[in-house]
Design a protein around this motif. Structure first.
Motif, PDB file in Angstrom:
ATOM      1  N   GLN A  64      25.387 -29.871 -15.125  1.00  0.00           N
ATOM      2  CA  GLN A  64      26.469 -28.924 -14.908  1.00  0.00           C
ATOM      3  C   GLN A  64      26.651 -28.596 -13.430  1.00  0.00           C
ATOM      4  N   PRO A  65      27.868 -28.796 -12.901  1.00  0.00           N
ATOM      5  CA  PRO A  65      28.113 -28.333 -11.529  1.00  0.00           C
ATOM      6  C   PRO A  65      28.069 -26.815 -11.453  1.00  0.00           C
ATOM      7  N   VAL A  66      27.490 -26.306 -10.389  1.00  0.00           N
ATOM      8  CA  VAL A  66      27.375 -24.867 -10.189  1.00  0.00           C
ATOM      9  C   VAL A  66      27.761 -24.536  -8.755  1.00  0.00           C
ATOM     10  N   ILE A  67      28.161 -23.289  -8.563  1.00  0.00           N
ATOM     11  CA  ILE A  67      28.367 -22.749  -7.223  1.00  0.00           C
ATOM     12  C   ILE A  67      27.565 -21.457  -7.135  1.00  0.00           C
ATOM     13  N   PHE A  68      26.642 -21.430  -6.196  1.00  0.00           N
ATOM     14  CA  PHE A  68      25.744 -20.291  -6.039  1.00  0.00           C
ATOM     15  C   PHE A  68      26.186 -19.455  -4.843  1.00  0.00           C
ATOM     16  N   LEU A  69      26.196 -18.132  -5.039  1.00  0.00           N
ATOM     17  CA  LEU A  69      26.557 -17.205  -3.972  1.00  0.00           C
ATOM     18  C   LEU A  69      25.522 -16.091  -3.920  1.00  0.00           C
ATOM     19  N   SER A  70      24.944 -15.878  -2.756  1.00  0.00           N
ATOM     20  CA  SER A  70      23.959 -14.813  -2.579  1.00  0.00           C
ATOM     21  C   SER A  70      24.690 -13.494  -2.339  1.00  0.00           C
ATOM     22  N   ARG A  71      24.582 -12.571  -3.282  1.00  0.00           N
ATOM     23  CA  ARG A  71      25.340 -11.312  -3.260  1.00  0.00           C
ATOM     24  C   ARG A  71      25.065 -10.479  -2.010  1.00  0.00           C
ATOM     25  N   HIS A  72      23.829 -10.437  -1.587  1.00  0.00           N
ATOM     26  CA  HIS A  72      23.440  -9.613  -0.439  1.00  0.00           C
ATOM     27  C   HIS A  72      23.331 -10.416   0.854  1.00  0.00           C
ATOM     28  N   GLY A  73      23.811 -11.649   0.842  1.00  0.00           N
ATOM     29  CA  GLY A  73      23.693 -12.509   2.010  1.00  0.00           C
ATOM     30  C   GLY A  73      22.363 -13.217   2.034  1.00  0.00           C
ATOM     31  N   ALA A 114      36.537 -15.835  -3.863  1.00  0.00           N
ATOM     32  CA  ALA A 114      36.065 -17.123  -3.346  1.00  0.00           C
ATOM     33  C   ALA A 114      35.600 -18.025  -4.489  1.00  0.00           C
ATOM     34  N   LEU A 115      34.882 -17.466  -5.444  1.00  0.00           N
ATOM     35  CA  LEU A 115      34.423 -18.263  -6.577  1.00  0.00           C
ATOM     36  C   LEU A 115      35.592 -18.745  -7.421  1.00  0.00           C
ATOM     37  N   HIS A 116      36.544 -17.857  -7.663  1.00  0.00           N
ATOM     38  CA  HIS A 116      37.708 -18.233  -8.461  1.00  0.00           C
ATOM     39  C   HIS A 116      38.503 -19.347  -7.785  1.00  0.00           C
ATOM     40  N   GLN A 117      38.703 -19.237  -6.482  1.00  0.00           N
ATOM     41  CA  GLN A 117      39.453 -20.257  -5.751  1.00  0.00           C
ATOM     42  C   GLN A 117      38.712 -21.587  -5.723  1.00  0.00           C
TER      43      GLN A 117
END
Length: 260
Positions: free
Chosen positions: A51-60, A78-81
């Motif tokens: 599964q492709p994923v996109i990870f984003l660190s909430r606190h940087g 950003a995730l939606h786009q």
């Protein structure tokens, strides 16, 4: 131009204890900007299993942005786009319910918002019409079911219910505030559950919370809350969180967006 049949990426927003995600096969990293400003960190693109994923660190990364200053609108936009239609918000929380002690994993089903002053909606400014979203059930039930099935299949102890009380932070709560939250029906307390869940709903994304209890809430133990206690609970419980993420990825990736 023909459309790709590749599955949409699943978004993972990591909080305290999940600044990076081990096990992800990283394929790229993107710095992005949005109409709402800069997100907390670069989008890390990769795969968990198939599964492709996109990870984003909430606190940087490093962990530097306090809960009340996270740019939740930029993060979700950003995730939606980037094509994400299902988001897992990983949250470190305090336990109020007697069954939800340190290192316990919770997949909550409700939330109460006690935050204030945060950019909490995309529907403001020069609007053509006022928009109200239905938020009766803040977490996508199909996504919750996928994660619950994953936790059960792994044999991990967890709770498949819970009311998340979202407080302003960055300070921890007083014992009296926790008494109030418990009286209101809260089982957990955290600082980042809102407006993240509501913003995902405004963008018509499935959103589910995967919570790790990192301490008893104020007044629920015989000692004050310490960072040593929190770090120990993260070390003990985060492996289970990562296993649930890995086990649930294919099912989450197959979900359709919520109906418009």
């Amino acid at each position: 131009m023909s459309q790709s049949n590749a599955p949409a990426p699943v978004g993972i927003i990591g909080g305290t204890g999940l600044t990076t995600l081990s096990g992800i096969e990283i394929t790229g990293q993107r710095e992005v900007s949005t109409p709402w400003g800069e997100p907390s960190a670069a989008l890390v693109e990769g795969r968990l299993g198939n599964q492709p994923v996109i990870f984003l660190s909430r606190h940087g990364n490093p962990h530097r942005i306090p809960p009340h200053q996270v740019n939740y609108r930029a993060n979700l936009w950003a995730l939606h786009q980037a094509g994400v239609r299902t988001v897992v918000g990983v949250n470190a929380v305090g336990g109020i319910h007697e069954a939800m002690g340190p290192a316990h994993i919770v997949i909550p089903d409700q939330i109460i918002d006690y935050t204030w002053g945060r950019g909490s909606t995309f529907f403001e400014g020069d609007l053509e019409e006022v928009t109200h979203i239905d938020f009766t059930y803040p977490y996508a039930e199909e996504a919750r079911s996928v994660m619950i099935d994953a936790a059960n299949s792994l044999g991990l102890p967890f709770s498949d219910f819970g009311v998340y009380g979202a407080t302003q932070g960055p300070r921890l709560e007083t014992a009296a505030e926790i008494v109030r939250l418990e009286r209101d029906g809260c089982d957990l307390v955290g600082m980042t559950g809102m407006p993240e869940a509501a913003l995902a709903a405004e963008l018509k994304m499935n959103y589910v919370c995967l919570g790790l209890v990192v301490n008893w809430a104020a007044g629920k133990s015989d000692h004050i809350i310490t960072m040593d206690e929190i770090e120990a609970a993260i070390a003990q419980g985060m492996s289970g969180v990562k296993r649930i993420l890995e086990e649930s990825m294919d099912g989450l990736g197959a979900l359709s967006p919520p109906p418009v």
